[in-house]
Design an enzyme around this catalytic site. Structure first.
Site, PDB file in Angstrom:
ATOM      1  N   SER A   1       8.949  20.557 -20.514  1.00 45.47           N
ATOM      2  CA  SER A   1      10.525  20.830 -20.583  1.00 45.47           C
ATOM      3  C   SER A   1      11.245  19.798 -21.554  1.00 45.47           C
ATOM      4  O   SER A   1      12.442  20.109 -22.157  1.00 45.47           O
ATOM      5  CB  SER A   1      11.553  21.092 -19.407  1.00 45.47           C
ATOM      6  OG  SER A   1      11.364  19.729 -18.519  1.00 45.47           O
TER       7      SER A   1
ATOM      8  N   HIS B   1       7.463  26.569 -23.059  1.00 41.48           N
ATOM      9  CA  HIS B   1       8.277  26.084 -22.041  1.00 41.48           C
ATOM     10  C   HIS B   1       8.948  27.505 -21.409  1.00 41.48           C
ATOM     11  O   HIS B   1       9.733  27.880 -22.023  1.00 41.48           O
ATOM     12  CB  HIS B   1       9.332  25.397 -22.664  1.00 41.48           C
ATOM     13  CG  HIS B   1      10.544  24.984 -21.825  1.00 41.48           C
ATOM     14  ND1 HIS B   1      11.588  24.553 -22.035  1.00 41.48           N
ATOM     15  CD2 HIS B   1      10.365  24.615 -20.236  1.00 41.48           C
ATOM     16  CE1 HIS B   1      12.254  24.231 -20.815  1.00 41.48           C
ATOM     17  NE2 HIS B   1      11.620  24.450 -20.044  1.00 41.48           N
TER      18      HIS B   1
ATOM     19  N   GLU C   1      10.388  29.009 -24.973  1.00 39.26           N
ATOM     20  CA  GLU C   1      10.349  28.140 -25.933  1.00 39.26           C
ATOM     21  C   GLU C   1       9.072  27.673 -26.301  1.00 39.26           C
ATOM     22  O   GLU C   1       8.296  27.329 -25.863  1.00 39.26           O
ATOM     23  CB  GLU C   1      11.316  26.899 -25.886  1.00 39.26           C
ATOM     24  CG  GLU C   1      12.778  26.943 -25.481  1.00 39.26           C
ATOM     25  CD  GLU C   1      13.492  25.627 -25.545  1.00 39.26           C
ATOM     26  OE1 GLU C   1      14.632  25.504 -25.764  1.00 39.26           O
ATOM     27  OE2 GLU C   1      12.781  24.988 -24.704  1.00 39.26           O
TER      28      GLU C   1
ATOM     29  N   ASN D   1      17.343  22.596 -23.067  1.00 35.29           N
ATOM     30  CA  ASN D   1      17.474  21.273 -22.223  1.00 35.29           C
ATOM     31  C   ASN D   1      18.408  20.168 -22.717  1.00 35.29           C
ATOM     32  O   ASN D   1      19.081  19.568 -22.143  1.00 35.29           O
ATOM     33  CB  ASN D   1      16.243  20.690 -21.655  1.00 35.29           C
ATOM     34  CG  ASN D   1      15.712  21.403 -20.382  1.00 35.29           C
ATOM     35  OD1 ASN D   1      16.364  21.967 -19.734  1.00 35.29           O
ATOM     36  ND2 ASN D   1      14.543  21.246 -20.005  1.00 35.29           N
TER      37      ASN D   1
END
Length: 284
Positions: free
Chosen positions: A119, A140, A152, A190
């Site tokens: 992540s 991800h 992702e 993130n």
């Protein structure tokens, strides 16, 4: 490249979730972890998750049984040797992932694509320990994997166009929506999400509002389906702290400084849902 067999390294929350989605789509899965106990827990998690879908009439009982039959488990990485794609979904620790990538590289076929569910960590660095860096890529997924649509797809500096195309097409076959991302700390979600959570922790730490009030404000004022502190509890407060430290270390910008309360929560073992207590209490 045609993907038929998928290896999943890790049978925890993310590994079991990815295994469930891929098996339900029709792929043969080999789910690996360090012990039979861990892989058994992963299978139990998958079984319960699929049963909930059956109960809600999202899938049939036959589809559930077929998906379970698609999943085999092992504690030996060499059992992933025949997989066309291996997705690493281990703990978010660079040294651990580097070691795993070296091992996966040794046991898998040269044409096998190796993906990481990281992540926040550098795919370019992970690819550097592989003998097929052009076949290394990031996938991800988001938690809970069966429910969240986004994946992702992170291109390492070495990732080839063919590898990207194969993984992009696979992601769509899994019923997910891929977003192409360059290799950068925290990627897209993130990099925005965890600093927002960190700021919510600062607001709590400074006594500006209670945890309930902070979450209610973001749900009612920003239209978020879940407040940032409840989200931190779901993600894992230790994971949030880890991502903030990665962002701070990579960018060197004080805006990524973790809130002291975030560190204290981790030191106290208050990690969120997985420990039974975080910013909210899950003991009852």
């Amino acid at each position: 490249m045609q993907i038929s067999n998928i290896g999943i390294v890790g049978a925890g929350t993310m590994g079991s979730g990815i295994s469930q989605v891929a098996a339900l789509t029709g792929y043969d899965i080999v789910m690996q972890d360090v012990s039979d106990e861990v892989t058994s827990r992963g299978l139990i998690t998958i079984d319960k998750s699929l049963q909930r879908l059956v109960d809600r009439e999202k899938i049939t009982a036959e589809a559930k049984d077929a998906a379970i039959r698609k999943i085999s488990t092992t504690t030996d990485l060499s059992d992933l040797a025949d997989c066309d794609l291996v997705i690493e979904a281990a703990t978010e620790n660079m040294d651990l992932k580097l070691d795993l990538f070296e091992e996966i590289d040794k046991v898998s076929r040269p044409e096998t694509i190796i993906a990481s569910n990281t992540s926040s960590l550098s795919l370019t660095k992970l690819a550097s320990v592989s003998n097929r860096p052009d076949k290394v890529i990031g996938m991800h997924f988001f938690n809970p994997v069966p429910m969240m649509a986004l994946v992702e797809i992170i291109r390492a500096l070495q990732t080839s166009d063919d590898t990207f195309t194969t993984v992009d097409e696979l992601t769509r076959e899994l019923g997910k929506t891929p977003v192409s991302v360059k290799d950068s700390p925290g990627f897209v979600v993130n990099r925005m999400l965890v600093p927002m959570i960190n700021e919510a922790v600062f607001i709590l730490y400074e006594g500006i509002a209670s945890a309930d009030e902070i979450d209610a404000a973001m749900k009612l004022g920003a239209g978020h389906p879940m407040g940032p502190l409840a989200l931190a509890d779901m993600i894992g407060i230790d994971v949030c702290l880890y991502v903030m430290n990665i962002l701070l270390g990579e960018f060197g910008d004080s805006k990524f400084r973790p809130c002291p309360l975030l560190k204290q929560m981790v030191d106290a073992g208050y990690l969120g849902r997985k420990s039974g207590k975080g910013f909210f209490d899950y003991g009852q």
